[in-house]
Design a protein around this motif. Structure first.
Motif, PDB file in Angstrom:
ATOM      1  N   ILE A 114      44.225  13.887  -0.689  1.00  0.00           N
ATOM      2  CA  ILE A 114      44.195  12.436  -0.485  1.00  0.00           C
ATOM      3  C   ILE A 114      43.290  12.101   0.695  1.00  0.00           C
ATOM      4  N   LEU A 115      42.422  11.149   0.504  1.00  0.00           N
ATOM      5  CA  LEU A 115      41.519  10.737   1.580  1.00  0.00           C
ATOM      6  C   LEU A 115      41.611   9.221   1.744  1.00  0.00           C
ATOM      7  N   THR A 116      42.113   8.800   2.905  1.00  0.00           N
ATOM      8  CA  THR A 116      42.278   7.368   3.169  1.00  0.00           C
ATOM      9  C   THR A 116      41.189   6.912   4.121  1.00  0.00           C
ATOM     10  N   GLU A 117      40.529   5.830   3.770  1.00  0.00           N
ATOM     11  CA  GLU A 117      39.479   5.278   4.628  1.00  0.00           C
ATOM     12  C   GLU A 117      39.743   3.784   4.770  1.00  0.00           C
ATOM     13  N   MET A 118      39.449   3.232   5.953  1.00  0.00           N
ATOM     14  CA  MET A 118      39.729   1.799   6.086  1.00  0.00           C
ATOM     15  C   MET A 118      38.614   1.065   6.785  1.00  0.00           C
ATOM     16  N   ARG A 119      38.645  -0.255   6.557  1.00  0.00           N
ATOM     17  CA  ARG A 119      37.702  -1.109   7.241  1.00  0.00           C
ATOM     18  C   ARG A 119      38.500  -2.092   8.081  1.00  0.00           C
ATOM     19  N   THR A 120      38.138  -2.142   9.364  1.00  0.00           N
ATOM     20  CA  THR A 120      38.868  -3.057  10.245  1.00  0.00           C
ATOM     21  C   THR A 120      37.896  -4.066  10.840  1.00  0.00           C
ATOM     22  N   SER A 121      38.436  -5.178  11.280  1.00  0.00           N
ATOM     23  CA  SER A 121      37.619  -6.148  12.012  1.00  0.00           C
ATOM     24  C   SER A 121      38.461  -6.626  13.187  1.00  0.00           C
ATOM     25  N   GLY A 122      38.016  -7.656  13.859  1.00  0.00           N
ATOM     26  CA  GLY A 122      38.764  -8.198  14.998  1.00  0.00           C
ATOM     27  C   GLY A 122      40.191  -8.592  14.625  1.00  0.00           C
ATOM     28  N   HIS A 123      40.399  -8.900  13.335  1.00  0.00           N
ATOM     29  CA  HIS A 123      41.745  -9.339  12.914  1.00  0.00           C
ATOM     30  C   HIS A 123      42.641  -8.183  12.507  1.00  0.00           C
ATOM     31  N   GLY A 124      42.130  -6.968  12.565  1.00  0.00           N
ATOM     32  CA  GLY A 124      42.949  -5.840  12.117  1.00  0.00           C
ATOM     33  C   GLY A 124      42.345  -5.229  10.863  1.00  0.00           C
ATOM     34  N   ILE A 125      43.226  -4.826   9.961  1.00  0.00           N
ATOM     35  CA  ILE A 125      42.737  -4.163   8.742  1.00  0.00           C
ATOM     36  C   ILE A 125      42.170  -5.184   7.753  1.00  0.00           C
ATOM     37  N   ASP A 126      40.942  -4.963   7.318  1.00  0.00           N
ATOM     38  CA  ASP A 126      40.395  -5.767   6.213  1.00  0.00           C
ATOM     39  C   ASP A 126      40.883  -5.194   4.891  1.00  0.00           C
ATOM     40  N   TYR A 127      40.676  -3.900   4.741  1.00  0.00           N
ATOM     41  CA  TYR A 127      41.172  -3.227   3.548  1.00  0.00           C
ATOM     42  C   TYR A 127      41.208  -1.718   3.769  1.00  0.00           C
ATOM     43  N   VAL A 128      41.958  -1.074   2.902  1.00  0.00           N
ATOM     44  CA  VAL A 128      42.118   0.371   2.968  1.00  0.00           C
ATOM     45  C   VAL A 128      41.815   0.925   1.585  1.00  0.00           C
ATOM     46  N   VAL A 129      41.129   2.054   1.554  1.00  0.00           N
ATOM     47  CA  VAL A 129      40.882   2.731   0.277  1.00  0.00           C
ATOM     48  C   VAL A 129      41.647   4.054   0.309  1.00  0.00           C
ATOM     49  N   VAL A 130      42.521   4.223  -0.655  1.00  0.00           N
ATOM     50  CA  VAL A 130      43.258   5.476  -0.751  1.00  0.00           C
ATOM     51  C   VAL A 130      42.684   6.249  -1.931  1.00  0.00           C
ATOM     52  N   GLY A 131      42.037   7.367  -1.629  1.00  0.00           N
ATOM     53  CA  GLY A 131      41.395   8.181  -2.670  1.00  0.00           C
ATOM     54  C   GLY A 131      42.276   9.375  -3.003  1.00  0.00           C
ATOM     55  N   ILE A 132      42.452   9.610  -4.283  1.00  0.00           N
ATOM     56  CA  ILE A 132      43.361  10.669  -4.726  1.00  0.00           C
ATOM     57  C   ILE A 132      42.632  11.559  -5.732  1.00  0.00           C
ATOM     58  N   GLY A 133      42.617  12.840  -5.463  1.00  0.00           N
ATOM     59  CA  GLY A 133      42.024  13.788  -6.406  1.00  0.00           C
ATOM     60  C   GLY A 133      43.107  14.751  -6.864  1.00  0.00           C
ATOM     61  N   ILE A 134      43.357  14.813  -8.178  1.00  0.00           N
ATOM     62  CA  ILE A 134      44.390  15.721  -8.701  1.00  0.00           C
ATOM     63  C   ILE A 134      43.729  16.735  -9.632  1.00  0.00           C
ATOM     64  N   ASN A 135      43.998  18.008  -9.381  1.00  0.00           N
ATOM     65  CA  ASN A 135      43.512  19.055 -10.284  1.00  0.00           C
ATOM     66  C   ASN A 135      44.394  19.037 -11.520  1.00  0.00           C
ATOM     67  N   VAL A 136      43.839  18.613 -12.639  1.00  0.00           N
ATOM     68  CA  VAL A 136      44.666  18.432 -13.832  1.00  0.00           C
ATOM     69  C   VAL A 136      44.471  19.582 -14.825  1.00  0.00           C
ATOM     70  N   ASN A 137      43.301  19.630 -15.459  1.00  0.00           N
ATOM     71  CA  ASN A 137      43.092  20.625 -16.522  1.00  0.00           C
ATOM     72  C   ASN A 137      42.152  21.759 -16.130  1.00  0.00           C
ATOM     73  N   ILE A 138      41.704  21.754 -14.904  1.00  0.00           N
ATOM     74  CA  ILE A 138      40.798  22.824 -14.450  1.00  0.00           C
ATOM     75  C   ILE A 138      41.576  24.146 -14.446  1.00  0.00           C
ATOM     76  N   ARG A 139      40.912  25.229 -14.836  1.00  0.00           N
ATOM     77  CA  ARG A 139      41.587  26.533 -14.857  1.00  0.00           C
ATOM     78  C   ARG A 139      41.253  27.296 -13.597  1.00  0.00           C
ATOM     79  N   LYS A 140      42.096  28.225 -13.283  1.00  0.00           N
ATOM     80  CA  LYS A 140      41.930  29.020 -12.083  1.00  0.00           C
ATOM     81  C   LYS A 140      40.491  29.558 -11.928  1.00  0.00           C
TER      82      LYS A 140
END
Ligand code: BTN
Length: 256
Positions: A120-146
């Motif tokens: 999980i990788l969370t990145e955010m953008r802030t301004s003088g008012h605090g948080i503008d927005y947050v992006v929560v990135g999620i990568g799940i290994n689903v069907n990849i084989r060893k």
């Protein structure tokens, strides 16, 4: 699509066969005023990003790469709570596939039998008012084989398919399930604050009372985990009985 209607997360979905990074795309969407809950999902990423500027291998046809745009009314200092929230939502979801064996590893990995299945990788953008927005990135290994993993990861990573008997899983079902779990956890977080999340996180991490070693900026700290702070920091009691907190960043936590 029907399952996502009337909800906040996934009401607007941007789908790409290939993109540089779903986090970058969601970040741009946030910049141009996209609504909260907008999600980006891609079949592959040419520049998937992990924590600490590591690349995130993102081959096509196999895994889930998605980013969620949030606009939480919280202070930037507690934004790491959203990473913990995403981890708990992923653990809720994956527990339906592998009951009892999902574990969260601080600060943001989801593991099955000690191997990483999601980052999980969370990145955010802030301004003088605090948080503008947050992006929560999620990568799940689903069907990849060893064998598809680079050799250096082979013993450290796993996929849902490898852990569930080898049958192919639907990435669409997983994505919809993920958005539903994030929706539920996020609604509760907005209503009740960090408390319930902390409790679930600690349950999935099974870490309280465990002796651990943390390497932080080349210094080794040893102690016992006593809890999780509002800031998302891990609380330790070190061997001299003093309390210490470990912030995310470049800490590596190792069970002794
Ligand atoms: C880590 O464990 O280091 C975090 C990995 C996060 C990977 C996901 S995949 C979807 C989103 N887009 C990115 O570029 N990164 C995140």
């Amino acid at each position: 699509r029907e399952r996502l209607q009337g909800r906040r997360i996934g009401r607007t979905v941007h789908v790409y066969p290939e993109i540089d990074s779903t986090n970058s795309a969601a970040f741009s969407l946030g910049h141009s005023g996209a609504e909260e809950g907008t999600v980006v999902i891609a079949d592959s990423q040419s520049q998937g990003r992990g924590r600490l500027r590591r690349p995130w291998q993102s081959p096509p046809g196999r895994n889930l790469y998605t980013s969620i745009l949030l606009k939480p009314p919280i202070e930037p200092a507690v934004a790491p709570q959203l990473t913990l929230l995403a981890g708990v939502a992923v653990a809720d979801l994956l527990s339906t596939y592998c009951p009892g064996s999902i574990r969260l590893k601080w600060p943001n990995d989801v593991q099955i039998e000690g191997k990483k299945v999601c980052g999980i990788l969370t990145e955010m953008r802030t301004s003088g008012h605090g948080i503008d927005y947050v992006v929560v990135g999620i990568g799940i290994n689903v069907n990849i084989r060893k064998d598809d993993f680079d050799e250096s990861f082979r013993n450290l990573a796993t996929s849902l398919r490898d852990e569930t008997g080898g049958r192919m899983l639907s990435r669409l079902d997983l994505a919809v399930g993920l958005y539903e779990h994030v929706e539920r956890r996020y609604a509760r977080y907005l209503a009740e604050g960090f408390g319930p999340l902390r409790e679930s996180w600690l349950q999935y991490a099974r870490i309280v009372g465990e002796p651990i070693e943390v390497i932080f900026r080349d210094e080794l700290q040893a102690g016992e985990v006593i809890g999780l702070e509002e800031s998302g920091a891990l609380l330790l009691r070190d061997d001299d009985g003093r309390e210490a907190r470990v912030l995310a960043g470049d800490a590596t936590v190792k069970k002794k």
